[in-house]
Design an enzyme around this catalytic site. Structure first.
Site, short mmCIF file in Angstrom:
data_model
loop_
_atom_site.label_atom_id
_atom_site.label_comp_id
_atom_site.label_asym_id
_atom_site.label_seq_id
_atom_site.Cartn_x
_atom_site.Cartn_y
_atom_site.Cartn_z
N CYS A 69 0.83 -1.21 0.00
CA CYS A 69 0.00 0.00 0.00
C CYS A 69 0.87 1.26 0.00
O CYS A 69 1.58 1.52 -0.96
CB CYS A 69 -0.98 -0.04 1.17
N HIS B 244 -3.90 -5.39 -0.34
CA HIS B 244 -3.70 -5.89 1.01
C HIS B 244 -3.84 -7.41 1.09
O HIS B 244 -4.93 -7.93 1.31
CB HIS B 244 -4.70 -5.24 1.97
N GLU C 293 -2.96 -9.40 3.42
CA GLU C 293 -3.28 -9.86 4.76
C GLU C 293 -4.77 -9.83 5.06
O GLU C 293 -5.24 -10.47 6.01
CB GLU C 293 -2.54 -9.00 5.80
#
Length: 397
Positions: free
Chosen positions: A288, A372, A374
């Site tokens: 990011c 992202h 995760e």
């Protein structure tokens, strides 16, 4: 987090348009006034109004530090049905400025819920409004870009609309704004919490194989958990850390975290550090804002997007394998691919609009992605990226 100020008690002439029962208002800088019902904290807060298309994960979204300076419009109409709990958070102090909902929050219906979302919002001083036509607002953002707005909640329903409009117009906007310093840790700390498992909670990393230093520009907890889950001892340092601050920990790898604001503004102090770390040869991975800062350190440029990418349903193509990943995204700035130097390769692209979603440096252990991994929307389509980072560390060892 944003600073909330009490909504003005004295109504203006324009306040006569307030419908019965309205206890909250969303006012945009162009003078648009949207009435609704207040929830969460009482007061007023200004920020960029964006939208998120996720159907789940509202608690993680509201606690994502990358939302600093933003008021989140949820396009999914039923937010809050599963309540809130103490586990599904990405940071201890949320940085979002507020939230906009279509429907009122109902009583929680989930075995993991420990409290009502409205009570949870009040505990974090987050202001919300329900009863808004979120489809209309989303189309407004889609067609005209993300506007500045003020969200205000007053139980007596009295607002000074002229003052709120003026507040929205005076806010400078996210472009040129460095927010990483506001959400970063203030001092170095160690992290050993691993991934969550049903019936077991979060694991603990007790036998690390390597050491990763994570530079915190607004790091989400689940990113740190994923790093620990690969077998890493994780040391987290502030956004303003220098090359010397990082290297004194003798890291096997360096991670550049997500975060809010304009990467060019944060880059004034982050880029020199990242360039210095690149010169050490240590493997590096960015996500990011970390991806954008890495690109800036390599000589590329970033720019503000008209509406940004925010949701858990974004398809991204891995140009190396041809695989398509369903990704979670939250960013309002993007790397300009035509500004990347010749030794930097684009590795991932958005299948929504073709924008850059990843890069790597040819012949060097340096790579990053815009999305992202995760957040597990796929659910684990993108977890390979953490293992790719570890592989680079192992090869260098």
């Amino acid at each position: 987090m944003s600073e909330n100020t009490s909504a003005a008690p004295a109504p203006s002439a324009a306040d006569a348009s307030r419908p019965d029962g309205a206890t909250a208002v969303l006012v945009l800088a162009d003078g648009t006034v949207l009435w609704g019902r207040g929830l969460g904290a009482v007061g007023a807060s200004v920020g960029e109004v964006c939208f998120n298309t996720s159907m789940t994960g509202y608690q993680e979204i509201l606690t994502d530090p990358s939302y600093a300076g933003q008021i989140i419009t949820f396009t999914f109409p039923h937010i809050g049905n599963t309540g809130a709990n103490g586990e599904d958070i990405e940071t201890v102090t949320p940085a979002a400025r507020g939230l906009v909902l279509r429907a009122d929050i109902t009583e929680p219906s989930n075995w993991r819920a420990t409290r009502h979302l409205d009570d949870w919002l009040k505990s974090f001083d987050l202001i919300g409004i329900s009863g808004i036509d979120t489809r209309r607002l989303t189309r407004r953002i889609r067609d005209g870009g993300a506007p500045t707005g003020v969200i205000a909640h007053a139980p007596d329903g009295r607002f000074d609309l002229e003052a709120l409009i003026a507040q929205a117009r005076q806010w400078p906007g996210l472009e040129g704004m460095d927010l990483a310093k506001d959400v970063s840790c203030r001092q170095t700390y160690s992290w050993n919490e691993g991934m969550w498992k049903l019936g077991q909670g979060y694991a603990t990393q007790e036998s690390p194989r390597h050491h990763v230093v994570a530079i915190d520009y607004g790091a989400k907890r689940n990113i740190l958990r994923c790093l620990a889950g690969t077998g890493a001892k994780v040391t987290v340092v502030p956004a303003t850390a220098t090359v010397e601050d990082v290297m004194r920990h003798k890291p096997d790898g360096v991670f550049l975290s997500n975060g809010p604001g304009d990467p060019a503004a944060t880059g004034t102090y982050a880029v020199p550090t990242i360039r210095g770390l690149m010169d050490t040869g240590v493997p590096m991975f960015g996500i990011c804002l970390g991806h954008q800062l890495m690109a800036l350190a390599l000589g590329a440029e970033t720019e503000k997007m008209p509406r940004g990418h925010r949701g858990a349903n974004h398809p991204v193509k891995d140009l190396e394998t041809g695989r398509v990943e369903i990704t979670s995204q939250n960013h309002g700035f993007v790397v300009k691919p035509d500004s990347l130097p010749a030794d930097v390769e684009v590795t991932h692209v958005s299948l929504f609009d073709g924008t850059n979603e990843g890069l790597k440096v040819k012949g060097r252990p340096i790579f990053s992605v815009q999305y992202h991994p995760e957040a597990s929307p796929g659910p684990e389509d993108s977890h390979y990226l953490f293992h790719r980072f570890v592989d680079l560390i192992d090869r260098r060892s």
